[in-house]
Motif scaffolding. Sequence first.
Motif, PDB file in Angstrom:
ATOM      1  N   ASP A 142      52.013  33.127  40.309  1.00 46.80           N
ATOM      2  CA  ASP A 142      50.814  33.666  40.960  1.00 46.80           C
ATOM      3  C   ASP A 142      49.588  33.271  40.142  1.00 46.80           C
ATOM      4  O   ASP A 142      49.054  34.074  39.378  1.00 46.80           O
ATOM      5  N   PRO A 143      49.121  32.014  40.273  1.00 47.78           N
ATOM      6  CA  PRO A 143      47.975  31.562  39.484  1.00 47.78           C
ATOM      7  C   PRO A 143      46.726  32.403  39.695  1.00 47.78           C
ATOM      8  O   PRO A 143      45.963  32.624  38.754  1.00 47.78           O
ATOM      9  N   THR A 144      46.499  32.879  40.909  1.00 45.41           N
ATOM     10  CA  THR A 144      45.303  33.682  41.187  1.00 45.41           C
ATOM     11  C   THR A 144      45.280  34.922  40.303  1.00 45.41           C
ATOM     12  O   THR A 144      44.249  35.255  39.692  1.00 45.41           O
ATOM     13  N   ALA A 145      46.392  35.622  40.222  1.00 41.67           N
ATOM     14  CA  ALA A 145      46.477  36.814  39.377  1.00 41.67           C
ATOM     15  C   ALA A 145      46.334  36.443  37.912  1.00 41.67           C
ATOM     16  O   ALA A 145      45.624  37.131  37.157  1.00 41.67           O
ATOM     17  N   ALA A 146      46.991  35.360  37.495  1.00 38.50           N
ATOM     18  CA  ALA A 146      46.937  34.950  36.094  1.00 38.50           C
ATOM     19  C   ALA A 146      45.508  34.612  35.673  1.00 38.50           C
ATOM     20  O   ALA A 146      45.013  35.105  34.646  1.00 38.50           O
ATOM     21  N   PHE A 147      44.821  33.794  36.460  1.00 38.15           N
ATOM     22  CA  PHE A 147      43.481  33.355  36.066  1.00 38.15           C
ATOM     23  C   PHE A 147      42.496  34.526  36.052  1.00 38.15           C
ATOM     24  O   PHE A 147      41.603  34.586  35.194  1.00 38.15           O
ATOM     25  N   ALA A 148      42.657  35.457  36.963  1.00 44.29           N
ATOM     26  CA  ALA A 148      41.794  36.646  36.954  1.00 44.29           C
ATOM     27  C   ALA A 148      42.020  37.464  35.692  1.00 44.29           C
ATOM     28  O   ALA A 148      41.061  37.987  35.093  1.00 44.29           O
ATOM     29  N   GLU A 149      43.261  37.598  35.275  1.00 42.74           N
ATOM     30  CA  GLU A 149      43.575  38.331  34.053  1.00 42.74           C
ATOM     31  C   GLU A 149      43.029  37.619  32.821  1.00 42.74           C
ATOM     32  O   GLU A 149      42.496  38.253  31.906  1.00 42.74           O
TER      33      GLU A 149
END
Length: 264
Positions: A142-149
């Motif tokens: 889940d790149p979207t979740a990772a990059f937001a974190e």
Amino acid sequence: MTGEETALRANYGLKDEIRDYWSGRAATFDDSPSHRIDEEYGMPEWHRLIRQACGLEPSGNLAGHRVLDIACGTGEVSRMLCGLGAMVTGIDFSETMLATARRKLDGQAWSGLLCDAEALALLPDAHFDLAVTRHLVWTLTDPTAAFAEWRRVLKPGGRILIVDGNWAAPRGILQRVRNWLANRLEPAAEPDRLDRERHSAILSRVAYAEGLTPEKLEHDLRQAGFTECRILSVHRLYGPGMRNAGLAQRLRLTGTHRFALVAG
């Protein structure tokens, strides 16, 4: 099969498979010159890249900087960061990898944390000056979740340095010639069939199964709120930085699919 075994199998997902795959490789992970960073030639080139990403002078250091090493593995990139004077937190969701890193970095300004790179709930907001990750992004589910974190835990003005590659890309003519020359110099070891199959099965199901390119990565980082992105050359990491590796190994590892990107 017992009911408990059936339940465990039902709850065993892609992330578990990725964690177990890398945990199983922990004991031999540093045997590869693309993982183990050579002291004589590799460390200076890694320091050069990190300074470039941070906008430091050629002799600058990271003293006073809090740095996050995301998916730190056996602690090789953390070693590079500690060598520049940083206070480093290494996270990985493989306890086996972390155990190796803890032994390697004992006595240095480093702490390890068992943590999923896509969910940094144990880390505070706006805490780190820099984050670094190597060979992780291609495995994200889940790149979207990772990059937001990652953006959340960086201070305003903080940066993320990503070193990775497009492992799904077909081998171009140049890499095929390099591999041919390498095999003439030193025949490649026969790859473990089961390991190759597990790697392929994982790669086919991750978010970047079609390939991780610098352009795609920049697009997704900007979608997560990063506003400044620069592609950096990794030629020196896998060229001059690997002079102590044999020529055959260098030919195999200097593919054009490798890249680095810094974002802030």
